[in-house]
Design a protein around this motif. Structure first.
Motif, PDB file in Angstrom:
ATOM      1  N   SER A  37       0.833  -1.201   0.000  1.00  0.00           N
ATOM      2  CA  SER A  37       0.000   0.000   0.000  1.00  0.00           C
ATOM      3  C   SER A  37       0.874   1.259   0.000  1.00  0.00           C
ATOM      4  O   SER A  37       0.581   2.235  -0.705  1.00  0.00           O
ATOM      5  N   LYS A  51      -4.563   2.605   2.151  1.00  0.00           N
ATOM      6  CA  LYS A  51      -4.396   2.631   3.614  1.00  0.00           C
ATOM      7  C   LYS A  51      -3.218   1.757   4.029  1.00  0.00           C
ATOM      8  O   LYS A  51      -3.103   0.608   3.611  1.00  0.00           O
ATOM      9  N   THR A  59      -4.577  -4.296   4.682  1.00  0.00           N
ATOM     10  CA  THR A  59      -5.392  -4.387   3.466  1.00  0.00           C
ATOM     11  C   THR A  59      -6.067  -5.752   3.437  1.00  0.00           C
ATOM     12  O   THR A  59      -5.398  -6.778   3.510  1.00  0.00           O
ATOM     13  N   ASP A  75      -4.350  -2.849  -5.230  1.00  0.00           N
ATOM     14  CA  ASP A  75      -3.757  -3.172  -3.931  1.00  0.00           C
ATOM     15  C   ASP A  75      -4.456  -4.409  -3.389  1.00  0.00           C
ATOM     16  O   ASP A  75      -5.685  -4.465  -3.348  1.00  0.00           O
TER      17      ASP A  75
HETATM   18 MG    MG Z   1      -1.725  -2.953   2.435  1.00  0.00          MG
END
Ligand code: MG
Ligand code: GTP
Length: 204
Positions: A37, A51, A59, A75
């Motif tokens: 991320s 995030k 995540t 992501d």
């Molecule tokens: Mg992540």
């Protein structure tokens, strides 16, 4: 390549519900906490687009970010995070593999590994899985700011050596740091030239 726009589009736990667009997409995968991320934020020059967290397991869904209105960065949750419950762990693993096996729009995956560590079994197994399924990938070494240049060289060489035990050729690789933006141009250029190849293919 200049990043003119980067927008969060949606989060999903099901591949079938991912954006229907046929735009090319690039996915970031690797162990939890490796810096997937953070790398997306570094590449797009946005502090909080994806995030991030110091704690692994941040995540948990498939996240699509639309870049320059014509390609996606994706992501993904990390693999190999032992502290999630067995059932949710299975679910993560399942939708990661569903994503890679079903997502037609995926043109290239980046498998992230922490440059400070020796090759880990789980990463080598994941790369093997990608190879077996014919999914093109490059390696991104992360957190290069944590090592001196000599150690970076040494660790990369050792990693490639390890790969050559099972692979005939080593994949392309990039050395990056989300803290210092090292490797940003190289990764973006790779995406740019892949996009151009995709366009050329479309026109033929
Ligand atoms: Mg992540
Ligand atoms: P999950 O979503 O849990 O799978 O993790 P992730 O791979 O997305 O990692 P994330 O980007 O959330 O980063 C994890 C931690 O590593 C955070 O504390 C980041 O600040 C840190 N980190 C990520 N990239 C770098 C880097 O290049 N250098 C340094 N020093 N720290 C980094």
């Amino acid at each position: 390549m200049i990043i003119k726009s980067a927008e969060f589009i949606m989060s999903n736990s099901e591949v079938a519900k991912c954006p229907k667009d046929t735009l090319p997409e690039y996915a970031f995968i690797g162990r939890s906490n490796v810096g997937k991320s953070s790398l997306i934020n570094m590449l797009t020059n946005h502090k909080n687009l994806a995030k991030t967290s110091g704690r692994p397991g941040k995540t948990q869904l498939i996240n699509h970010f639309l870049i320059n209105k014509n390609w996606f960065l994706v992501d993904l949750p990390g693999y190999g995070y032992a502290r999630v419950s067995k059932t949710s762990k299975k679910k993560f693993q399942r939708f990661i593999t569903d994503y890679f096996e079903e997502r037609q729009q995926l043109v290239l995956a980046f498998v992230l590994v922490d440059i400070r560590h020796e090759a880990q079994k789980i990463d080598l197994e994941f790369m093997e899985y990608m190879g077996e399924n014919g999914i093109p990938f490059s390696i991104i070494f992360t957190k290069a700011d944590k090592l001196k240049p000599k150690a970076i060289e040494r660790n990369v060489a050792a990693y490639l050596q390890e790969l050559l035990k099972t692979w005939e050729e080593t994949p392309k690789y990039f050395v990056t740091s989300s803290a210092s933006a090292v490797g940003r141009d190289e990764v973006l250029n790779e995406i740019d030239s892949t996009n151009q190849q995709m366009n050329a293919l479309k026109q033929n």
